[in-house]
Design an enzyme around this catalytic site. Structure first.
Site, PDB file in Angstrom:
ATOM      1  CG  ASP A 177      -2.068   0.970   1.088  1.00  0.00           C
ATOM      2  OD1 ASP A 177      -2.430   1.313  -0.057  1.00  0.00           O
ATOM      3  OD2 ASP A 177      -2.617   1.400   2.131  1.00  0.00           O
ATOM      4  CE1 TYR A 224      -0.188   8.603   4.245  1.00  0.00           C
ATOM      5  CE2 TYR A 224       2.002   9.568   4.160  1.00  0.00           C
ATOM      6  CZ  TYR A 224       0.767   9.469   4.759  1.00  0.00           C
ATOM      7  OH  TYR A 224       0.484  10.234   5.865  1.00  0.00           O
ATOM      8  CG  HIS A 234      -4.166  10.528   2.766  1.00  0.00           C
ATOM      9  ND1 HIS A 234      -5.191  10.472   3.688  1.00  0.00           N
ATOM     10  CD2 HIS A 234      -3.325   9.496   3.063  1.00  0.00           C
ATOM     11  CE1 HIS A 234      -4.979   9.442   4.495  1.00  0.00           C
ATOM     12  NE2 HIS A 234      -3.862   8.839   4.144  1.00  0.00           N
ATOM     13  CD  GLU A 253      -5.478   2.969   0.011  1.00  0.00           C
ATOM     14  OE1 GLU A 253      -4.715   2.320  -0.737  1.00  0.00           O
ATOM     15  OE2 GLU A 253      -5.302   3.089   1.236  1.00  0.00           O
ATOM     16  CD  GLN A 269      -2.767   4.952  10.501  1.00  0.00           C
ATOM     17  OE1 GLN A 269      -3.986   4.850  10.423  1.00  0.00           O
ATOM     18  NE2 GLN A 269      -2.050   5.537   9.565  1.00  0.00           N
ATOM     19  CE1 TYR A 283       2.379   7.937  14.105  1.00  0.00           C
ATOM     20  CE2 TYR A 283       3.484   7.965  11.989  1.00  0.00           C
ATOM     21  CZ  TYR A 283       3.055   8.622  13.111  1.00  0.00           C
ATOM     22  OH  TYR A 283       3.302   9.955  13.254  1.00  0.00           O
ATOM     23  CE  LYS A 301      -3.350   2.247   7.303  1.00  0.00           C
ATOM     24  NZ  LYS A 301      -4.290   3.032   6.512  1.00  0.00           N
ATOM     25  CB  THR A 327      -6.169   7.906   1.635  1.00  0.00           C
ATOM     26  OG1 THR A 327      -6.079   6.851   2.578  1.00  0.00           O
ATOM     27  CG2 THR A 327      -7.520   8.589   1.754  1.00  0.00           C
TER      28      THR A 327
HETATM   29 MN    MN Z   1      -4.046   2.884   2.882  1.00  0.00          MN
END
Ligand code: MN
Length: 433
Positions: A132, A134, A139, A206, A245, A249, A258, A364
């Protein structure tokens, strides 16, 4: 380089009448691939046309459509992986054959169709690996502002490379699968961490790109050829546990926040079908540092995709009362600052091997306006600006019983409108186990 051909002709019509209706997601110019459950519960490859699913192996068995042994075998498998691995020339040939067979000038073959409403869809591919990214600047900037209010919202690396993390392929589910609210370790504002149900459950709008042709370990996919390695695109909802998160993170990135579920739409809209909607870009903002060569698109390349999306929510009470879902936001894939081609080139820049069926999430999709923020974290600004639902309740984050749906489509004056269908899931209460 892909180019427009007869399969993109906006005037083309199918003998499947529902495919010719205005606003239909699956006209003859789309022909997305998916996998459905056959009578014995095994997977079968299908193509969406109008409100029907074309049973592709049945079409091959009855010789309604003929391919060489390699393609016929790949299309008779339970998932799309083998077909994805065949590459653009085979994809184009199959698309042309399906188009000819479903065209209004060809004989009707209704026995090869099944009603989409009565067809159970499954994951289109066995997803070996999932990453994934970013890639939307708005975002990344908004999240940076909320999570690190004292620092620069955008990390210095963000402008130089498509930031990502290795996700969890085992937790990807197809649209319509219920999502159980996860447990996790949370740290309240005061006191020590606790273990309990996620309180800040969110979605992320997404898109996901499926890798078709992979690369061997130790080899790189160059930026100029990266788009040709991609098979197609689905809608992706990356469900996120924001409280988990926030605590976990740093320093290694998202982990349990996630890995409990991500939902994808069942129909893979092929890069071939998306050709009329490829656009120049992505654009760099004035003052951004220059890209390194391995991430610099060739002049005139069209690696951006002009895809629109709408996110809606409906509570259990709204569905009971027959209230239509409420729109939360609109987004466009053109708001990504990094293309899927750049993501693939960067991902393989170390020689990391990719395989047919691997999935790249965009991150996102958020734009500059509040109405184009792609998750509740941004829409409600971490819950400080709650949203009113038509049933009189408020949402900061998702509640049990909420159904979240993302629809997506492409529109242009020069091409037939094509759609992705929808990507949907209902939140179930946490389960003791
Ligand atoms: Mn994501």
């Amino acid at each position: 380089m892909t180019s427009l051909d007869a399969t993109h002709d906006p005037a083309a019509r199918s003998w499947v009448e529902s495919a010719n209706e205005a606003g239909c997601d699956f006209p003859i110019q789309n022909l997305p691939f998916g996998a459905f459950s056959g009578e014995g519960g095994q997977g079968r490859i299908g193509v969406a046309i109008g409100n029907c699913v074309l049973d592709v192996p049945a079409a091959i068995e009855t010789e309604s459509i003929t391919f060489g042994p390699e393609v016929a075998c790949a299309l008779s498998a339970e998932t799309l992986n083998d077909f994805m691995s065949l590459g653009p020339a085979a994809w184009k040939r199959v698309r042309a054959a399906l188009f000819a067979m479903l065209h209004e000038d060809a004989p009707r073959q209704d026995r090869l169709l099944r009603p989409m409403a009565e067809t159970s869809m499954r994951l289109p591919a066995a997803i070996g690996d999932y990453t994934d990214f970013y890639a939307a600047r708005h975002h990344a900037t908004n999240v940076g502002r909320m999570f690190r209010p004292d620092g620069e919202p955008l990390m210095p690396n963000w402008l130089h490379l498509p930031v990502g993390y290795h996700g969890r392929a085992s937790s990807i589910v197809v649209s319509g699968t219920d999502i159980v609210r996860p447990y996790g370790q949370l740290r309240p504002d005061e006191g020590p961490p606790v273990f309990g149900p996620c309180q800040l459950l969110d979605y992320e709008l997404e898109f996901g790109a499926f890798v078709g042709i992979g690369n061997g370990m130790g080899t790189r996919v160059g930026i100029g050829e990266a788009s040709e390695h991609l098979f197609g695109v689905v809608i992706l909802n990356d469900w996120s546990a924001r409280d988990v998160q926030k605590w976990e993170y740093q320093p290694l990135g998202p982990f349990n926040a996630k890995n409990f579920a991500s939902t994808i739409s069942p129909w893979v809209v092929t890069m071939e079908a998306l050709t009329p909607f490829r656009a120049h870009g992505p654009e760099r903002a004035a003052g951004d540092p220059p890209l390194l060569d391995y991430l610099t698109p060739a002049p005139g390349s069209r690696d951006s995709l002009d895809v629109q999306a709408e996110v809606t929510v409906s509570s259990k009470a709204m569905r009971r009362a027959g209230t239509p879902p409420m729109q939360l936001s609109r987004g466009t894939l053109a708001d990504l600052s990094w293309s899927f081609a750049q993501m693939l080139a960067h991902h393989t820049s170390t020689g990391c091997p990719m395989h047919a069926g691997d999935l790249l999430g965009s991150g996102t999709v958020s734009g500059p306006e509040k109405s184009s923020r792609g998750c509740l974290l941004e829409l409600t600004w971490r819950g400080t600006e709650p949203i009113e639902l038509p049933d009189g309740t408020q949402r900061r984050f998702l509640q049990d019983g909420d159904e979240l749906t993302i629809n997506a489509w492409c529109e242009s004056d020069r091409a037939a409108r094509i759609g992705f269908g929808s990507c949907s899931g209902v939140i179930l209460p946490p389960q003791d186990s």
